[in-house]
Motif scaffolding. Structure first.
Motif, PDB file in Angstrom:
ATOM      1  N   ARG A  68       0.827  -1.226   0.000  1.00 34.95           N
ATOM      2  CA  ARG A  68       0.000   0.000   0.000  1.00 34.95           C
ATOM      3  C   ARG A  68       0.857   1.270   0.000  1.00 34.95           C
ATOM      4  O   ARG A  68       0.549   2.240  -0.696  1.00 34.95           O
ATOM      5  N   GLU A  69       1.914   1.251   0.797  1.00 34.95           N
ATOM      6  CA  GLU A  69       2.709   2.467   0.934  1.00 34.95           C
ATOM      7  C   GLU A  69       3.284   2.898  -0.427  1.00 34.95           C
ATOM      8  O   GLU A  69       3.215   4.057  -0.809  1.00 34.95           O
ATOM      9  N   VAL A  70       3.807   1.916  -1.160  1.00 31.32           N
ATOM     10  CA  VAL A  70       4.401   2.242  -2.466  1.00 31.32           C
ATOM     11  C   VAL A  70       3.314   2.643  -3.468  1.00 31.32           C
ATOM     12  O   VAL A  70       3.508   3.544  -4.286  1.00 31.32           O
ATOM     13  N   LEU A  71       2.157   2.017  -3.387  1.00 23.17           N
ATOM     14  CA  LEU A  71       1.030   2.414  -4.257  1.00 23.17           C
ATOM     15  C   LEU A  71       0.712   3.899  -4.048  1.00 23.17           C
ATOM     16  O   LEU A  71       0.617   4.671  -5.015  1.00 23.17           O
ATOM     17  N   HIS A  72       0.568   4.296  -2.790  1.00 26.70           N
ATOM     18  CA  HIS A  72       0.176   5.677  -2.501  1.00 26.70           C
ATOM     19  C   HIS A  72       1.300   6.650  -2.874  1.00 26.70           C
ATOM     20  O   HIS A  72       1.060   7.650  -3.554  1.00 26.70           O
ATOM     21  N   GLN A  73       2.519   6.323  -2.445  1.00 22.38           N
ATOM     22  CA  GLN A  73       3.658   7.229  -2.728  1.00 22.38           C
ATOM     23  C   GLN A  73       3.851   7.423  -4.231  1.00 22.38           C
ATOM     24  O   GLN A  73       4.074   8.531  -4.714  1.00 22.38           O
ATOM     25  N   THR A  74       3.782   6.314  -4.977  1.00 19.98           N
ATOM     26  CA  THR A  74       4.086   6.372  -6.412  1.00 19.98           C
ATOM     27  C   THR A  74       3.005   7.142  -7.164  1.00 19.98           C
ATOM     28  O   THR A  74       3.297   7.885  -8.108  1.00 19.98           O
ATOM     29  N   THR A  75       1.760   6.971  -6.724  1.00 19.97           N
ATOM     30  CA  THR A  75       0.669   7.712  -7.380  1.00 19.97           C
ATOM     31  C   THR A  75       0.870   9.214  -7.198  1.00 19.97           C
ATOM     32  O   THR A  75       0.783   9.994  -8.169  1.00 19.97           O
ATOM     33  N   VAL A  76       1.164   9.622  -5.966  1.00 11.45           N
ATOM     34  CA  VAL A  76       1.355  11.058  -5.694  1.00 11.45           C
ATOM     35  C   VAL A  76       2.553  11.582  -6.498  1.00 11.45           C
ATOM     36  O   VAL A  76       2.488  12.651  -7.122  1.00 11.45           O
ATOM     37  N   TYR A  77       3.621  10.788  -6.523  1.00  9.23           N
ATOM     38  CA  TYR A  77       4.845  11.195  -7.242  1.00  9.23           C
ATOM     39  C   TYR A  77       4.564  11.367  -8.747  1.00  9.23           C
ATOM     40  O   TYR A  77       4.953  12.358  -9.368  1.00  9.23           O
ATOM     41  N   ALA A  78       3.866  10.386  -9.332  1.00 10.81           N
ATOM     42  CA  ALA A  78       3.581  10.440 -10.774  1.00 10.81           C
ATOM     43  C   ALA A  78       2.610  11.578 -11.100  1.00 10.81           C
ATOM     44  O   ALA A  78       2.777  12.282 -12.111  1.00 10.81           O
ATOM     45  N   ALA A  79       1.620  11.782 -10.235  1.00 11.65           N
ATOM     46  CA  ALA A  79       0.650  12.866 -10.483  1.00 11.65           C
ATOM     47  C   ALA A  79       1.356  14.225 -10.414  1.00 11.65           C
ATOM     48  O   ALA A  79       1.060  15.133 -11.202  1.00 11.65           O
ATOM     49  N   GLU A  80       2.299  14.365  -9.478  1.00 11.48           N
ATOM     50  CA  GLU A  80       3.031  15.631  -9.349  1.00 11.48           C
ATOM     51  C   GLU A  80       3.928  15.853 -10.580  1.00 11.48           C
ATOM     52  O   GLU A  80       3.996  16.956 -11.118  1.00 11.48           O
ATOM     53  N   ASN A  81       4.569  14.775 -11.041  1.00 12.83           N
ATOM     54  CA  ASN A  81       5.373  14.869 -12.272  1.00 12.83           C
ATOM     55  C   ASN A  81       4.513  15.331 -13.442  1.00 12.83           C
ATOM     56  O   ASN A  81       4.933  16.149 -14.264  1.00 12.83           O
ATOM     57  N   ALA A  82       3.314  14.765 -13.527  1.00 14.82           N
ATOM     58  CA  ALA A  82       2.405  15.118 -14.628  1.00 14.82           C
ATOM     59  C   ALA A  82       2.013  16.587 -14.524  1.00 14.82           C
ATOM     60  O   ALA A  82       1.995  17.315 -15.524  1.00 14.82           O
ATOM     61  N   ARG A  83       1.713  17.021 -13.303  1.00 14.94           N
ATOM     62  CA  ARG A  83       1.293  18.422 -13.109  1.00 14.94           C
ATOM     63  C   ARG A  83       2.429  19.375 -13.513  1.00 14.94           C
ATOM     64  O   ARG A  83       2.216  20.329 -14.260  1.00 14.94           O
ATOM     65  N   LEU A  84       3.635  19.058 -13.049  1.00 13.36           N
ATOM     66  CA  LEU A  84       4.763  19.959 -13.327  1.00 13.36           C
ATOM     67  C   LEU A  84       5.114  19.998 -14.816  1.00 13.36           C
ATOM     68  O   LEU A  84       5.549  21.010 -15.338  1.00 13.36           O
ATOM     69  N   SER A  85       4.904  18.869 -15.497  1.00 13.06           N
ATOM     70  CA  SER A  85       5.276  18.836 -16.925  1.00 13.06           C
ATOM     71  C   SER A  85       4.072  19.087 -17.836  1.00 13.06           C
ATOM     72  O   SER A  85       4.196  19.017 -19.059  1.00 13.06           O
ATOM     73  N   GLY A  86       2.912  19.355 -17.226  1.00 12.70           N
ATOM     74  CA  GLY A  86       1.723  19.658 -18.017  1.00 12.70           C
ATOM     75  C   GLY A  86       1.250  18.477 -18.859  1.00 12.70           C
ATOM     76  O   GLY A  86       0.744  18.657 -19.969  1.00 12.70           O
ATOM     77  N   PHE A 145      -4.449   6.516 -14.075  1.00  8.16           N
ATOM     78  CA  PHE A 145      -4.035   5.470 -13.141  1.00  8.16           C
ATOM     79  C   PHE A 145      -5.040   4.321 -13.162  1.00  8.16           C
ATOM     80  O   PHE A 145      -6.253   4.542 -13.298  1.00  8.16           O
ATOM     81  N   SER A 146      -4.511   3.122 -12.996  1.00 18.04           N
ATOM     82  CA  SER A 146      -5.418   1.983 -12.827  1.00 18.04           C
ATOM     83  C   SER A 146      -4.807   0.993 -11.851  1.00 18.04           C
ATOM     84  O   SER A 146      -3.590   0.996 -11.611  1.00 18.04           O
ATOM     85  N   ILE A 147      -5.670   0.161 -11.290  1.00 14.81           N
ATOM     86  CA  ILE A 147      -5.210  -0.885 -10.378  1.00 14.81           C
ATOM     87  C   ILE A 147      -6.061  -2.131 -10.629  1.00 14.81           C
ATOM     88  O   ILE A 147      -7.256  -2.023 -10.912  1.00 14.81           O
ATOM     89  N   THR A 148      -5.417  -3.285 -10.593  1.00 12.71           N
ATOM     90  CA  THR A 148      -6.146  -4.555 -10.672  1.00 12.71           C
ATOM     91  C   THR A 148      -5.963  -5.245  -9.327  1.00 12.71           C
ATOM     92  O   THR A 148      -4.825  -5.492  -8.895  1.00 12.71           O
ATOM     93  N   THR A 149      -7.075  -5.519  -8.658  1.00 12.53           N
ATOM     94  CA  THR A 149      -7.009  -5.995  -7.277  1.00 12.53           C
ATOM     95  C   THR A 149      -8.050  -7.083  -7.032  1.00 12.53           C
ATOM     96  O   THR A 149      -9.080  -7.124  -7.711  1.00 12.53           O
ATOM     97  N   ASN A 150      -7.784  -7.926  -6.016  1.00 12.20           N
ATOM     98  CA  ASN A 150      -8.820  -8.885  -5.631  1.00 12.20           C
ATOM     99  C   ASN A 150      -9.802  -8.254  -4.645  1.00 12.20           C
ATOM    100  O   ASN A 150     -10.743  -8.919  -4.191  1.00 12.20           O
ATOM    101  N   ALA A 151      -9.568  -7.016  -4.267  1.00 17.99           N
ATOM    102  CA  ALA A 151     -10.470  -6.170  -3.462  1.00 17.99           C
ATOM    103  C   ALA A 151     -10.480  -6.501  -1.975  1.00 17.99           C
ATOM    104  O   ALA A 151     -10.941  -5.681  -1.174  1.00 17.99           O
ATOM    105  N   THR A 152      -9.990  -7.663  -1.575  1.00 20.56           N
ATOM    106  CA  THR A 152     -10.183  -8.076  -0.183  1.00 20.56           C
ATOM    107  C   THR A 152      -9.448  -7.196   0.825  1.00 20.56           C
ATOM    108  O   THR A 152      -9.812  -7.158   1.994  1.00 20.56           O
ATOM    109  N   LEU A 153      -8.404  -6.482   0.377  1.00 22.64           N
ATOM    110  CA  LEU A 153      -7.591  -5.702   1.318  1.00 22.64           C
ATOM    111  C   LEU A 153      -7.897  -4.203   1.267  1.00 22.64           C
ATOM    112  O   LEU A 153      -7.209  -3.409   1.926  1.00 22.64           O
TER     113      LEU A 153
END
Ligand code: SF4
Ligand code: SF4
Length: 470
Positions: A155-173, A178-186
């Protein structure tokens, strides 16, 4: 209330109708007429005698002598010869090569991909994002997918990486999806908040309702997972003003092949769309479809297609992704030489930072493409793009469905061959007839549904006035 159910009537399609006879055209029946599908252009013509002569002319046109009296040619030509390189614009990160379920057919071998259970480090995940932004052509949308195993184990890397990539996208315009494939149980509330904030597409793997899911997707302990998935779906679906889509992905095996019941059950659970994916290759051979299974599967999927048809005609969308994506491929017909972007614009990343042709090739030397640190190995990619190009799939050269199917999933073909071609052609044949019917009954509605920005009616009388060209 739409009168649908598993016992409804449905068209039966025989092998006689779908077997390839001529590589340049094929007869297709809609409910009201016989049509000719022109392979080189994607056009559907009424098969009256006059038009059939025209069809032959158009088929010639596709071979280079374009006749001057054609009203509409839909296809654009792409990748007639294999490209030497394609920049990555989409990555899927196997952020957790481990799983809490023990699905009987798992291609990822309970998430480990045949290795030891592992989590991707935040350094590898960030380096993957950097590589993606470096590679993706400016102006093209970027996609970042999180997979596993079960990605919510990290979870930690999922959250960190999403924020990091979104910020990169914002800065570079730049635009990023984003997508995730999950079994949903967690899934936890903080994950739902992440999906909401970053407009995720959330694909939930689920193989049926109740026991139909549980016999294929139990926990490692053997306990069924359905009740827990249902509870977590409640969490996802109850978000006010939900900004993320929730899709169901059903792996179809001989044990859960009653698709209409599953389709209706999953719609009841509130999914935005449902995708059925036939199981052709598992690491142990468990749950693979074969022989007669494919005939039965085709009938089952056609029944779901008929539900979609009834819904469409009553202005109610029963979102079956198998129909939607095939109708889109027919409507926006292109001479596609690859079934997907694997090994080209799309690649999978292993927990250790290896680059592979797609998520299913992770840790498999047959799909090895380089490393995140050093980038794509140009030789490997050139070889892949050449070997996998439709023009090098000998079995497909004489097939009328080749530009709709584009040679079928690389992973399945490499690992198992092509046992499902009759099923594939049967489904495409059915969808061509369905497309013609829907286009006749509500052309603007269909175009809008398929995302055609030019959603105006362009149905055109042919020059001799005897038929229509779609
Ligand atoms: S893989 Fe697809 S294109 Fe190739 S022969 Fe089979 S159905 Fe036709
Ligand atoms: S090779 Fe198969 S599994 Fe991989 S992305 Fe393409 S269609 Fe999907």
């Amino acid at each position: 209330m739409i009168p649908i159910g598993p016992d409804m009537d449905y068209p039966v399609i025989s092998l006689n109708e779908t077997s390839p006879l001529d590589p340049e055209y094929h007869f297709v029946n809609s409910t009201s007429r016989q049509l000719v599908f022109i392979v080189g252009s994607g056009s559907l013509l009424d098969s009256s005698a006059v038009l059939f002569r025209k069809a032959n002319t158009i088929a010639d046109g596709a071979n280079g002598n374009e006749p001057s009296d054609i009203v509409s040619i839909k296809a654009s030509y792409r990748d007639a010869v294999p490209p030497k390189a394609v920049p990555i614009q989409s990555l899927s990160l196997a952020i957790a090569q481990k799983c809490n379920l023990g699905c009987t057919y798992c291609y990822a071998e309970q998430g480990t991909f045949g290795g030891k259970p592992d989590n991707m480090s935040s350094e590898v995940a960030k380096a993957s994002v950097d590589r993606l932004f470096l590679s993706a052509p400016v102006g093209q949308p970027i996609t970042l997918a999180f997979m596993g195993g079960e990605p919510l184990f990290n979870r930690e890397v999922l959250h960190q990486t999403t924020v990091y990539a979104a910020e990169n996208a914002r800065l570079s315009g730049r635009e990023i999806k984003f997508s995730i494939t999950t079994n949903a149980t967690l899934i936890r509330p903080e994950d739902v908040a992440l999906f909401q904030q970053y407009y995720f597409t959330v694909t939930v793997s689920i193989d049926g309702i109740g026991g139909s899911n549980d016999k294929l997707r139990p926990y490692i302990s053997g306990k069924g997972s359905f009740e827990d998935i249902k509870e977590k779906l409640g969490l996802l679906m109850s978000v006010p003003n939900r900004k993320f889509k929730v899709l169901a992905r059903v792996t179809v095996t001989p044990k859960n092949i009653g698709l209409p019941e599953i389709f209706l059950g999953l719609l009841d659970l509130g999914f935005d769309s449902i995708q059925f994916s036939p199981m052709l290759k598992s690491p142990t051979g468990a749950e693979e479809l074969s022989g007669e299974d494919f005939n039965f599967l085709l009938l089952q999927l056609i029944k779901c297609g008929e539900m979609f048809r009834i819904g469409f005609n009553s202005k109610q969308l029963l979102a079956l992704q198998n129909v939607m994506s095939t109708l889109q491929r027919i409507h926006f017909y292109q001479l596609e030489s690859y079934p997907c972007g694997a090994g080209g614009g799309y690649m999978g990343v292993s927990a250790e930072g290896g680059l592979y042709a797609c998520h299913r090739f992770v840790n498999d030397k047959e799909g090895y493409m380089g490393t995140i640190e050093e980038g794509v190995n140009p030789e490997k990619q050139r070889e892949w793009l050449n070997d996998r190009h439709l023009s090098n799939q000998n079995a497909c050269a004489s097939c009328w469905a080749r530009y709709l199917c584009s040679g079928s999933c690389h992973h399945e073909v490499i690992k198992r061959g092509r046992p499902a071609c009759d099923y594939i052609r049967g489904w495409l044949y059915y969808c061509l007839g369905l497309y013609a019917d829907l286009m006749e009954s509500d052309p603007i509605g269909l175009r809008l549904l398929l995302g055609d920005k030019k959603a105006v009616c362009t149905e055109t009388e042919t020059d001799d006035g005897t038929g229509i060209i779609y």
